[in-house]
Design a protein around this motif. Sequence first.
Motif, short mmCIF file in Angstrom:
data_model
loop_
_atom_site.label_atom_id
_atom_site.label_comp_id
_atom_site.label_asym_id
_atom_site.label_seq_id
_atom_site.Cartn_x
_atom_site.Cartn_y
_atom_site.Cartn_z
N GLU A 73 0.81 -1.21 0.00
CA GLU A 73 0.00 0.00 0.00
C GLU A 73 0.85 1.27 0.00
O GLU A 73 1.78 1.42 0.77
N PHE A 74 0.44 2.21 -0.88
CA PHE A 74 0.99 3.56 -0.94
C PHE A 74 -0.20 4.49 -0.76
O PHE A 74 -1.18 4.40 -1.50
N GLN A 75 -0.12 5.38 0.23
CA GLN A 75 -1.29 6.17 0.62
C GLN A 75 -1.13 7.65 0.30
O GLN A 75 -0.17 8.30 0.73
N LEU A 76 -2.12 8.17 -0.45
CA LEU A 76 -2.20 9.60 -0.73
C LEU A 76 -2.66 10.34 0.52
O LEU A 76 -3.37 9.77 1.34
N PRO A 77 -2.30 11.62 0.66
CA PRO A 77 -2.79 12.37 1.80
C PRO A 77 -4.29 12.68 1.68
O PRO A 77 -4.90 12.44 0.65
N ASN A 78 -4.84 13.25 2.72
CA ASN A 78 -6.25 13.63 2.74
C ASN A 78 -6.49 14.70 1.68
O ASN A 78 -5.85 15.75 1.71
N PRO A 79 -7.41 14.47 0.73
CA PRO A 79 -7.64 15.45 -0.34
C PRO A 79 -8.25 16.76 0.17
O PRO A 79 -8.13 17.79 -0.48
N VAL A 80 -8.89 16.72 1.34
CA VAL A 80 -9.47 17.94 1.91
C VAL A 80 -8.35 18.90 2.32
O VAL A 80 -8.46 20.11 2.17
#
Length: 142
Positions: A73-80
């Motif tokens: 898993e590679f996780q993007l930050p919170n788009p908000v």
Amino acid sequence: MQKLKFILILITATCAVNFGFAQVGINTDQPLSTLDINGNLSLKTVTLTGSGSATLINDGVYISINPQATDQEFQLPNPVTYPGRVYIIRNINNTITAKLTSAAGLLFPKGSTTGSAEIYMWEGNRRSVIVISDGSNWTYFD
């Protein structure tokens, strides 16, 4: 005194208008946009190697991800938190699938109203994606 006050107001208004409509041109004398670049553009590149837990994507623009195990898993930050943020992501491992997720929101393929919690990236299927935050979710282009 009135004349001095008028001059100060005039100078302040002129500065406000100039800064409000400021345009920056790189290698151009007459920029046509807020940022107008007449030349090549380089972006910050980062290589992330997968680990036992989710590897956070929080730096760079062009991201090379290198999973060490299937569906790592590679996780993007919170788009908000980052509206308008753009990442170009490429799985550089030829044999191992990477899983791309988000800290919040969903990942929507371009032109779709159906999102998902993760997308998988491997050779022949979504090896490279561009993701853009709309302030609530991520839209991806492959």
